[in-house]
Each structure stands twice: as C-alpha cells, then as structure tokens.
Scaffold this motif. Sequence first.
Motif, PDB file in Angstrom:
ATOM      1  N   HIS A  61      34.630  38.973  41.256  1.00  0.00           N
ATOM      2  CA  HIS A  61      35.496  39.051  39.953  1.00  0.00           C
ATOM      3  C   HIS A  61      35.714  40.432  39.757  1.00  0.00           C
ATOM      4  N   ASP A  62      33.883  40.936  39.106  1.00  0.00           N
ATOM      5  CA  ASP A  62      33.773  41.879  38.569  1.00  0.00           C
ATOM      6  C   ASP A  62      33.075  43.722  39.744  1.00  0.00           C
ATOM      7  N   LEU A  63      33.621  44.067  39.314  1.00  0.00           N
ATOM      8  CA  LEU A  63      33.201  45.942  40.536  1.00  0.00           C
ATOM      9  C   LEU A  63      31.671  45.758  40.603  1.00  0.00           C
ATOM     10  N   VAL A  64      31.186  45.495  39.203  1.00  0.00           N
ATOM     11  CA  VAL A  64      29.730  45.383  39.421  1.00  0.00           C
ATOM     12  C   VAL A  64      28.775  43.601  40.036  1.00  0.00           C
ATOM     13  N   LEU A  65      28.045  43.848  40.856  1.00  0.00           N
ATOM     14  CA  LEU A  65      27.316  42.523  41.159  1.00  0.00           C
ATOM     15  C   LEU A  65      25.987  42.434  40.085  1.00  0.00           C
ATOM     16  N   THR A  69      25.203  38.185  40.936  1.00  0.00           N
ATOM     17  CA  THR A  69      24.486  37.565  42.089  1.00  0.00           C
ATOM     18  C   THR A  69      22.828  38.316  41.209  1.00  0.00           C
ATOM     19  N   ASN A  70      21.861  38.138  42.708  1.00  0.00           N
ATOM     20  CA  ASN A  70      20.229  38.906  42.561  1.00  0.00           C
ATOM     21  C   ASN A  70      20.554  40.105  43.229  1.00  0.00           C
ATOM     22  N   VAL A  71      21.453  41.109  43.292  1.00  0.00           N
ATOM     23  CA  VAL A  71      21.611  42.678  43.770  1.00  0.00           C
ATOM     24  C   VAL A  71      20.565  42.874  43.553  1.00  0.00           C
ATOM     25  N   ALA A  72      20.106  43.079  42.300  1.00  0.00           N
ATOM     26  CA  ALA A  72      19.023  43.390  41.322  1.00  0.00           C
ATOM     27  C   ALA A  72      17.504  43.525  42.561  1.00  0.00           C
ATOM     28  N   ALA A  73      17.387  41.807  42.504  1.00  0.00           N
ATOM     29  CA  ALA A  73      16.076  41.784  43.498  1.00  0.00           C
ATOM     30  C   ALA A  73      16.080  41.604  45.620  1.00  0.00           C
ATOM     31  N   VAL A  74      17.450  41.627  45.964  1.00  0.00           N
ATOM     32  CA  VAL A  74      17.781  41.977  47.089  1.00  0.00           C
ATOM     33  C   VAL A  74      17.244  43.446  47.880  1.00  0.00           C
ATOM     34  N   PHE A  75      18.635  44.351  46.433  1.00  0.00           N
ATOM     35  CA  PHE A  75      18.706  45.677  47.395  1.00  0.00           C
ATOM     36  C   PHE A  75      18.346  46.249  45.689  1.00  0.00           C
ATOM     37  N   PRO A  76      16.843  46.636  45.284  1.00  0.00           N
ATOM     38  CA  PRO A  76      17.232  47.250  44.385  1.00  0.00           C
ATOM     39  C   PRO A  76      16.838  48.793  43.986  1.00  0.00           C
ATOM     40  N   ASP A  77      17.291  49.179  45.419  1.00  0.00           N
ATOM     41  CA  ASP A  77      17.405  50.856  45.235  1.00  0.00           C
ATOM     42  C   ASP A  77      19.147  51.341  45.693  1.00  0.00           C
ATOM     43  N   ARG A  78      20.018  50.175  45.447  1.00  0.00           N
ATOM     44  CA  ARG A  78      20.880  50.469  45.472  1.00  0.00           C
ATOM     45  C   ARG A  78      21.825  50.822  44.051  1.00  0.00           C
ATOM     46  N   ARG A  79      21.438  50.879  43.266  1.00  0.00           N
ATOM     47  CA  ARG A  79      22.132  51.050  41.987  1.00  0.00           C
ATOM     48  C   ARG A  79      22.382  52.308  41.858  1.00  0.00           C
ATOM     49  N   ARG A  80      23.456  52.303  41.342  1.00  0.00           N
ATOM     50  CA  ARG A  80      23.895  54.518  40.849  1.00  0.00           C
ATOM     51  C   ARG A  80      23.325  54.582  39.220  1.00  0.00           C
ATOM     52  N   ALA A  81      23.283  55.527  39.331  1.00  0.00           N
ATOM     53  CA  ALA A  81      22.578  56.601  37.988  1.00  0.00           C
ATOM     54  C   ALA A  81      23.382  55.470  36.780  1.00  0.00           C
ATOM     55  N   ASP A  82      23.937  55.096  36.726  1.00  0.00           N
ATOM     56  CA  ASP A  82      24.677  54.877  35.391  1.00  0.00           C
ATOM     57  C   ASP A  82      23.875  53.002  35.578  1.00  0.00           C
ATOM     58  N   GLY A  83      23.305  52.303  36.168  1.00  0.00           N
ATOM     59  CA  GLY A  83      22.064  51.375  36.406  1.00  0.00           C
ATOM     60  C   GLY A  83      23.097  50.225  37.252  1.00  0.00           C
ATOM     61  N   HIS A  84      24.051  50.345  37.434  1.00  0.00           N
ATOM     62  CA  HIS A  84      24.855  49.518  37.676  1.00  0.00           C
ATOM     63  C   HIS A  84      24.910  49.249  39.519  1.00  0.00           C
ATOM     64  N   TRP A  85      25.017  47.952  40.087  1.00  0.00           N
ATOM     65  CA  TRP A  85      25.357  47.960  41.570  1.00  0.00           C
ATOM     66  C   TRP A  85      26.752  47.085  41.638  1.00  0.00           C
ATOM     67  N   TYR A  86      26.537  48.687  42.342  1.00  0.00           N
ATOM     68  CA  TYR A  86      28.857  48.335  42.526  1.00  0.00           C
ATOM     69  C   TYR A  86      29.506  47.733  43.735  1.00  0.00           C
ATOM     70  N   LEU A  87      29.480  46.900  43.960  1.00  0.00           N
ATOM     71  CA  LEU A  87      30.285  46.331  45.448  1.00  0.00           C
ATOM     72  C   LEU A  87      31.163  47.348  46.434  1.00  0.00           C
ATOM     73  N   VAL A  88      31.365  47.589  46.153  1.00  0.00           N
ATOM     74  CA  VAL A  88      31.874  49.209  47.020  1.00  0.00           C
ATOM     75  C   VAL A  88      30.772  50.014  47.485  1.00  0.00           C
ATOM     76  N   ASP A  89      29.607  50.308  47.259  1.00  0.00           N
ATOM     77  CA  ASP A  89      28.297  50.285  47.306  1.00  0.00           C
ATOM     78  C   ASP A  89      27.857  49.661  48.699  1.00  0.00           C
ATOM     79  N   LEU A  90      27.896  48.602  48.519  1.00  0.00           N
ATOM     80  CA  LEU A  90      27.556  47.702  49.610  1.00  0.00           C
ATOM     81  C   LEU A  90      28.737  47.506  50.605  1.00  0.00           C
ATOM     82  N   ASP A  91      27.978  47.096  52.214  1.00  0.00           N
ATOM     83  CA  ASP A  91      29.115  46.396  53.662  1.00  0.00           C
ATOM     84  C   ASP A  91      29.454  44.673  53.326  1.00  0.00           C
ATOM     85  N   PHE A  92      29.694  44.334  53.861  1.00  0.00           N
ATOM     86  CA  PHE A  92      30.453  43.156  53.816  1.00  0.00           C
ATOM     87  C   PHE A  92      28.821  42.468  53.939  1.00  0.00           C
ATOM     88  N   ALA A  93      28.196  43.099  55.308  1.00  0.00           N
ATOM     89  CA  ALA A  93      27.209  41.940  55.918  1.00  0.00           C
ATOM     90  C   ALA A  93      25.992  42.467  55.447  1.00  0.00           C
TER      91      ALA A  93
END
Length: 325
Positions: A61-65, A69-93
């Motif tokens: 549903h969301d543009l952010v994860l 999801t547990n994205v903050a724990a799994v990919f802590p360094d993939r956050r953008r400067a605005d504080g969000h983890w965007y789905l479009v920044d990650l590959d499907f794998a």
Amino acid sequence: MKQSPPVSRPFGPPIVIAHRGASGYLPEHTFAAKAYAHALGADFLEQDVVLTRDDVPVVFHDLVLEEVTNVAAVFPDRRRADGHWYLVDLDFAELSQLAVNDRVNPANGESTYPGRFGEHLPLRIRSLAEELAFIRGLNRGTGRHAGIYTEVKSPAWHRAEGKDLSPIVLRTLADFGYSTADDNVWLQCFDAAELMRIKGELGCQLRLVQLIGENDWLESPTDYDLLRTPAGLASVAAYASGIGPWIPQVVQWPAPGAEPVCSSLVRDAHAVGLAVHPYTLRLDQLPENAGSAAAAHQALFELADVDGLFTDFPDATLAALGRRR
Ligand code: CA
C-alpha cells in the motif's frame, strides 16, 4: 438486514471488496490475508501496486516501508534524509527479506489498530505476479472465482522517480488473463489524468474506477471537489465504469445517535452510469458517529444504495448483505 429492493443496478448486486485482503484479521497484503479473504467469501481481493528499484510490481500500500515492515532493523542504512525508507529504493530480492506486520506508528511502535493480529512473523511482500498466481490457485482449488481489484499507486510520484507504473501493471494483469471488460477485475487509481491515459494511450479495456479523496490529502494532482459535481462525474463516465469515494463523501452521521445523512454523490454517479464502491469499512474504526457496524452497513447499502464496499472485515460485510451467517 433485509435484501435491497429490486431496483435496476448497472452492475448487479453489491460486491464485497477485501481491502488489502482480510486486513482486519491478518497483516495487509500478505498471502495469509488474501487466503483468508478468499475463504471468507469476498467477491474481490484488492492489490495496491508499487514498483521496486528493479521495476518489479509488488503488492504494497505505502510508498514507504516502515509502518508495516521491519525495514528499519534489516536495512538501517537505507533510510533517506527525510527519515523514510522508500520501497522504490530496494530491489525485489531485498524486499523479500522483510517481514510484514500489522500497521504501527514507527515513532513509538504502537499499533494503529490495537486488537488485530499483532504478531511478528516472516510474512512476505509479494510481487503482483506472485499474488495473481496465488489467487488463480485459490480460485482453481476452491472452484470459487474471486475477482481482483488492482490499484495503480501514485503514478505521478513514480514518474518523478523515473518509473512508469501503469504499463507494467497492465502487462502483468494481461499475463494472467485480465485484459477485457468481461474479466473479473476492476482497475483503480486516484489520478484522473493517469486513468485517462490508461484508457486512451495505453488502450486498456478493463473496467476502471476513479478513486476520490479530499484535495487536502495531496494524493494526486486531481481536483476531487470538481470530480464530485454532476459535471465532474459526467467527465469521469467518459473513461471509467465506477468511482471509489471515501465513506464520509457518501454518508455522514452529524452526531452520536443521529440519523445518517446521504450526499447526492451516489445518485449523481448512478445518473451517469457509474458504479459506486466506497472505502473503507472497519469494525474497529467505524465512520464517525455511526454507532455500529450494522448501522454503517445499512446506511451504505440501503439508504445510500452503493454498489460495493471496500472492507477490512469481509465476513461482516457479507453478513450485512445476508450472504453469510
Ligand atoms: Ca487501495
């Protein structure tokens, strides 16, 4: 609740749309939520679709994860400067490594809907193709053919990220046999310009639904105040078969215990041949002052005369229509 009177309906009896699956019972857009919605008897199962970095359409549903999801724990360094983890920044794998949970406030971990499933388990984000295969299998195995109700999410936002979502969604739907107005599918979008493009430039034959929000949500560049007028609805009828308004745009309860008051939206939409499928009925977050789920269902189906309803609780909505005990 009594059956609706035998008025002429352009699209037959009201349909029950499982909003992100049976999301009142299981984390939204997981296979579990879709299987349960299918088992409960929902007529249509909803897909929201967003693109990954490697252009895989996924059901999310969301543009952010971070809210589901547990994205903050799994990919802590993939956050953008605005504080969000965007789905479009990650590959499907990469997305496939995340666990999907019930919606929470990421700032404090509090559940958005306390009392729901609430467990943290390895439920996965799925591609649109995986979801359509899953539903095909459910339909085949049960002999009950649930339809799909797919949303192109935020096409203007995707375009700003260098991605063109609609052709990819249409191609995937066609791969699974959803390509004509007779197929058991509705395609929805908030963005009127994109729906016109889907119908025109992209030659889509599917039944289209113009979602209608409030202008201050900034959901798309579309002017929803204009679309809700009789002239606006007539313009929608040139490209779409239905509208998906927010419930308060259809019916409101002015105060606790007050009788429901309908707007003219459903009548005006029916006058130009548009079906009306409002969103979203939630037992744990009823429309303001509605008092009970029974009152909300009755107002929507009997008073407002809607043609379908997005619901987090398909069993309750089917029961209100007399289709389930
Ligand atoms: Ca949606």
